[in-house]
Design an enzyme around this catalytic site. Sequence first.
Site, PDB file in Angstrom:
ATOM      1  N   HIS A 129       0.850  -1.196   0.000  1.00  0.00           N
ATOM      2  CA  HIS A 129       0.000   0.000   0.000  1.00  0.00           C
ATOM      3  C   HIS A 129       0.880   1.239   0.000  1.00  0.00           C
ATOM      4  O   HIS A 129       1.805   1.352   0.803  1.00  0.00           O
ATOM      5  CB  HIS A 129      -0.906   0.016   1.230  1.00  0.00           C
ATOM      6  CG  HIS A 129      -1.651   1.314   1.393  1.00  0.00           C
ATOM      7  ND1 HIS A 129      -2.643   1.700   0.528  1.00  0.00           N
ATOM      8  CD2 HIS A 129      -1.535   2.296   2.302  1.00  0.00           C
ATOM      9  CE1 HIS A 129      -3.113   2.881   0.916  1.00  0.00           C
ATOM     10  NE2 HIS A 129      -2.450   3.268   1.995  1.00  0.00           N
ATOM     11  N   GLU A 142      -3.271   5.054  -3.260  1.00  0.00           N
ATOM     12  CA  GLU A 142      -4.191   6.040  -2.705  1.00  0.00           C
ATOM     13  C   GLU A 142      -3.678   7.430  -3.026  1.00  0.00           C
ATOM     14  O   GLU A 142      -2.475   7.684  -2.939  1.00  0.00           O
ATOM     15  CB  GLU A 142      -4.245   5.827  -1.189  1.00  0.00           C
ATOM     16  CG  GLU A 142      -5.026   6.814  -0.401  1.00  0.00           C
ATOM     17  CD  GLU A 142      -4.970   6.500   1.100  1.00  0.00           C
ATOM     18  OE1 GLU A 142      -5.619   7.235   1.855  1.00  0.00           O
ATOM     19  OE2 GLU A 142      -4.268   5.551   1.525  1.00  0.00           O
TER      20      GLU A 142
END
Length: 151
Positions: free
Chosen positions: A66, A126
């Site tokens: 991530h 993200e």
Amino acid sequence: MIKGLYEAHLPVSNLETSISFYKRLGLELAYKQDKLVFFWIVKGESWLGLWETDRVEVPYHASLRHIAFHVDKEDILHAKEWLNEEGIIIRTSFGFDDEHQPLVLPNNPQAHAAIYFDDPDGNLLELIAPIRIDVEEEFEMMTFEEWLNRQ
């Protein structure tokens, strides 16, 4: 002493496919070897290393695979349109589908607007923008549009 994050690393199954994808995000190629590439996130300040491996299929967990890219509040307003133009599919996150993103994360006393998507190997990416710091008001997760209408 610590001034920020300098580098992060992700596993990828095909370096050339990943190079193409990350260039579409506007990242500049900084360094390349046989099974490794670095992209500048902010030139001279932070970069992302991509490692080609046959061990990409590590089960996903938020602590693994991530990366959150900091963007300005103004840019998050156009992030969905930009990702769509690049042919990048927005990922359903926290029960919010692509129609309801970007969303606002109530990490009280902070709040951040964010939108989520995957790279070609399923690494969670993200785009995130701080929208308030150190405010005690409690609130639930909501869309960024709802947040803006409350202001």
